[in-house]
Each structure stands twice: as C-alpha cells, then as structure tokens.
Design an enzyme around this catalytic site. Structure first.
Site, PDB file in Angstrom:
ATOM      1  N   GLY A  12       0.825  -1.387   0.184  1.00  0.00           N
ATOM      2  CA  GLY A  12       0.096   0.085  -0.127  1.00  0.00           C
ATOM      3  C   GLY A  12       0.893   1.285  -0.325  1.00  0.00           C
ATOM      4  O   GLY A  12       0.200   2.265   0.358  1.00  0.00           O
ATOM      5  N   ASN A 109      -5.452   1.212 -13.904  1.00  0.00           N
ATOM      6  CA  ASN A 109      -4.414   0.364 -13.377  1.00  0.00           C
ATOM      7  C   ASN A 109      -3.117   1.279 -13.569  1.00  0.00           C
ATOM      8  O   ASN A 109      -3.114   1.843 -14.454  1.00  0.00           O
ATOM      9  CB  ASN A 109      -4.516  -0.631 -14.053  1.00  0.00           C
ATOM     10  CG  ASN A 109      -3.571  -1.783 -13.606  1.00  0.00           C
ATOM     11  OD1 ASN A 109      -3.384  -1.941 -12.130  1.00  0.00           O
ATOM     12  ND2 ASN A 109      -2.832  -2.481 -14.591  1.00  0.00           N
ATOM     13  N   HIS A 111       0.849   0.107 -14.087  1.00  0.00           N
ATOM     14  CA  HIS A 111       1.547  -0.963 -14.386  1.00  0.00           C
ATOM     15  C   HIS A 111       3.159  -0.754 -14.541  1.00  0.00           C
ATOM     16  O   HIS A 111       3.264   0.349 -15.353  1.00  0.00           O
ATOM     17  CB  HIS A 111       1.044  -1.630 -15.659  1.00  0.00           C
ATOM     18  CG  HIS A 111       1.815  -2.905 -16.125  1.00  0.00           C
ATOM     19  ND1 HIS A 111       1.627  -3.979 -15.571  1.00  0.00           N
ATOM     20  CD2 HIS A 111       2.748  -2.965 -17.200  1.00  0.00           C
ATOM     21  CE1 HIS A 111       2.543  -4.876 -16.179  1.00  0.00           C
ATOM     22  NE2 HIS A 111       2.849  -4.098 -17.113  1.00  0.00           N
ATOM     23  N   GLU A 144     -11.201  -5.218 -20.540  1.00  0.00           N
ATOM     24  CA  GLU A 144     -11.335  -6.570 -20.447  1.00  0.00           C
ATOM     25  C   GLU A 144      -9.869  -7.301 -20.893  1.00  0.00           C
ATOM     26  O   GLU A 144      -9.630  -8.469 -20.385  1.00  0.00           O
ATOM     27  CB  GLU A 144     -12.542  -7.549 -21.238  1.00  0.00           C
ATOM     28  CG  GLU A 144     -12.328  -7.221 -22.826  1.00  0.00           C
ATOM     29  CD  GLU A 144     -12.452  -5.905 -23.351  1.00  0.00           C
ATOM     30  OE1 GLU A 144     -12.691  -4.966 -22.502  1.00  0.00           O
ATOM     31  OE2 GLU A 144     -12.534  -5.752 -24.601  1.00  0.00           O
ATOM     32  N   ASP A 147      -3.544  -5.670 -18.849  1.00  0.00           N
ATOM     33  CA  ASP A 147      -2.569  -4.494 -19.262  1.00  0.00           C
ATOM     34  C   ASP A 147      -2.596  -3.710 -20.740  1.00  0.00           C
ATOM     35  O   ASP A 147      -1.579  -3.798 -21.610  1.00  0.00           O
ATOM     36  CB  ASP A 147      -1.137  -5.120 -18.944  1.00  0.00           C
ATOM     37  CG  ASP A 147      -1.008  -5.492 -17.766  1.00  0.00           C
ATOM     38  OD1 ASP A 147      -1.544  -4.766 -16.542  1.00  0.00           O
ATOM     39  OD2 ASP A 147      -0.140  -6.426 -17.455  1.00  0.00           O
ATOM     40  N   LYS A 174       8.799   2.526  -8.164  1.00  0.00           N
ATOM     41  CA  LYS A 174       7.902   3.035  -7.066  1.00  0.00           C
ATOM     42  C   LYS A 174       8.256   4.277  -6.563  1.00  0.00           C
ATOM     43  O   LYS A 174       7.075   4.923  -6.377  1.00  0.00           O
ATOM     44  CB  LYS A 174       7.888   1.944  -6.163  1.00  0.00           C
ATOM     45  CG  LYS A 174       7.065   0.493  -6.406  1.00  0.00           C
ATOM     46  CD  LYS A 174       6.745  -0.125  -4.915  1.00  0.00           C
ATOM     47  CE  LYS A 174       6.508  -1.554  -5.217  1.00  0.00           C
ATOM     48  NZ  LYS A 174       5.989  -2.017  -3.966  1.00  0.00           N
ATOM     49  N   VAL A 175       9.283   4.676  -6.375  1.00  0.00           N
ATOM     50  CA  VAL A 175       9.425   6.016  -5.952  1.00  0.00           C
ATOM     51  C   VAL A 175       8.877   7.229  -6.905  1.00  0.00           C
ATOM     52  O   VAL A 175       8.285   8.124  -6.528  1.00  0.00           O
ATOM     53  CB  VAL A 175      10.981   6.238  -5.832  1.00  0.00           C
ATOM     54  CG1 VAL A 175      11.370   7.843  -5.751  1.00  0.00           C
ATOM     55  CG2 VAL A 175      11.715   5.428  -4.831  1.00  0.00           C
TER      56      VAL A 175
HETATM   57  C1  GRF Z   1       3.463  -0.930  -7.993  1.00  0.00           C
HETATM   58  O1  GRF Z   1       4.393  -0.903  -8.647  1.00  0.00           O
HETATM   59  C2  GRF Z   1       2.301  -0.960  -9.288  1.00  0.00           C
HETATM   60  O2  GRF Z   1       2.682  -0.465 -10.400  1.00  0.00           O
HETATM   61  C3  GRF Z   1       1.922  -2.239  -9.266  1.00  0.00           C
HETATM   62  O3  GRF Z   1       1.967  -2.852  -7.912  1.00  0.00           O
HETATM   63  C4  GRF Z   1       2.916  -2.017  -7.308  1.00  0.00           C
HETATM   64  C5  GRF Z   1       2.137  -1.697  -5.758  1.00  0.00           C
HETATM   65  O4  GRF Z   1       2.940  -1.172  -4.902  1.00  0.00           O
HETATM   66  N1  GRF Z   1       0.598  -2.669  -9.929  1.00  0.00           N
HETATM   67  P1  GRF Z   1       2.558  -1.001  -3.475  1.00  0.00           P
HETATM   68  O5  GRF Z   1       1.814  -2.239  -2.858  1.00  0.00           O
HETATM   69  O6  GRF Z   1       1.640   0.284  -3.323  1.00  0.00           O
HETATM   70  O7  GRF Z   1       3.877  -0.751  -2.610  1.00  0.00           O
END
Ligand code: GRF
Length: 202
Positions: A12, A109, A111, A144, A147, A174-175
């Site tokens: 999260g 989403n 990705h 549907e 990705d 993620k950063v």
């Molecule tokens: C992210 O890298 C997102 O792109 C992918 O899942 C990850 C979620 O990260 N779909 P976190 O659980 O919020 O740290």
C-alpha cells in the site's frame, strides 16, 4: 467532484501517497487482509475486504473459482459508494470483464512498465531480463484485456542502472509512481485529464 476508490492488495505504499496528495478516496477495497487496509483505516477512509477465498480461490487453482462472483461484489461496492474512478494500486486479482458491464465509471490501473512493453505480473523482472536501458510505469484505463495499452493516461520513464536487481529497479519505479499516480488522479479531478476523451481515442 470526482469520487475515487482505491483497490489494493499489498504494502500500500502507492495508496499511502495517494492519500498524502489528498485525493478524495471514498473507499479502499482489498482482496485480503493487507497493510494497505491499515493505511486506509489510519487515514479514516472506509475499507472493505472482499476475500477471494470466499469465492473458492486457492493458490494454483487456475480459473476454477468464482471470479465473476467476486467481481460482482467489487462492482456493487463501487456502486454503493457512487464511485466515478476506481484506481487499482497493486490489486493482485484480475477482475472478471463483468466489471465493465456492472460499473460504468472508469477503472484505472498502474503497471510497472512502459506499456505495451512487459505486460503481466513479472513486468520488472522481464524488463531486466530483456536488458533494456529504460523502463517505467504506465497509468491506463483497464479493459477486459490484461494490461491493455490502448488507453494510456500517462507514463513515466525510469532508467535501469548497472547492477540493478528486480528489487532495486522496482523500488526506483515505485519512488516515481508515488508521485506520478497521485498527480494523474489530481489532473483527473481538476479536468486536466479527460478519461472519456482517452477512451474514445481522440
Ligand atoms: C506498483 O509498482 C504498481 O505499479 C503495481 O503494484 C505495485 C504496488 O506497490 N501494480 P505498493 O503495494 O503500493 O507498494
């Protein structure tokens, strides 16, 4: 005012950044108990767990579980909270296509790759294995198709560095995602991004 929901399954950290950017989340939905739920609860956001296990899911079971039944409850929750945009942020369950019949808002989403490259759950590992110099992250309108790259909302680029492992590269992605995703949601909220226009391909 756009009404957002977030769907999460994991640590999260992206959800936490969405909250920090004050995106008005009306509900956080998880598919199992997870840290994301604690983060939402601490922020005073309503949470709900829709457990896959109640629909017959077990690891390695393939398609022999009631994905549509699970998805119907997700859709009903989005309708109950009058959600316009449901933002998946590390939601590990692929929703049944019935979501797009039952819920007429947008499902987004994020990705961790530059779609159309490296679809699927091993996007970071696959980018590393392919030896690319650059990867990144994509926010797109979910359809549907897994990705689906047809309705990209925005992308951010991230360099691959010498000696990167899946862990180091994913954390660098993620950063970026922790700023990128909330900013995309802010732009939707302020009408700088129009999802309907993107969906209509114009
Ligand atoms: C992210 O890298 C997102 O792109 C992918 O899942 C990850 C979620 O990260 N779909 P976190 O659980 O919020 O740290």
């Amino acid at each position: 005012m756009t009404r957002f929901a977030c769907l999460a399954s994991g640590s999260g950290t992206i959800l936490a950044s969405i909250i920090k950017y004050q995106i008005p989340l009306k509900v956080v939905i998880a598919d199992k108990p997870c840290p994301a739920l604690m983060i939402a609860a601490d922020a005073g956001i309503p949470t709900t767990i829709i457990s896959r296990n109640h629909y017959g899911y077990r690891a390695g079971i393939g398609e022999a579980w009631d994905r549509a039944g699970f998805t119907k409850i997700v859709a009903q929750t989005l309708l109950d909270f009058k959600i316009d945009v449901a933002a998946m942020a590390g939601f590990f369950t692929i929703l049944d296509p019935i979501i797009f019949e039952l819920f007429t808002g947008f499902v987004l989403n994020i990705h961790p790759a530059l779609l159309p490259n490296f679809k699927g759950e091993h996007a970071v590992r696959d980018a590393l294995a392919a030896g690319v110099k650059e990867t990144g992250s994509t926010v797109h309108i979910a359809t549907e198709l897994l990705d689906d790259e047809r309705f990209i909302v925005d992308q951010v680029r991230v360099p691959v560095e010498e000696g990167d492992t899946v862990e180091t590269l994913w954390e660098r992605i993620k950063v970026e995602e922790r700023q990128f995703y909330p900013r995309v949601l802010q732009k939707i909220q302020t009408s700088q991004i129009n999802l309907r226009t993107i969906q209509e391909g114009s």
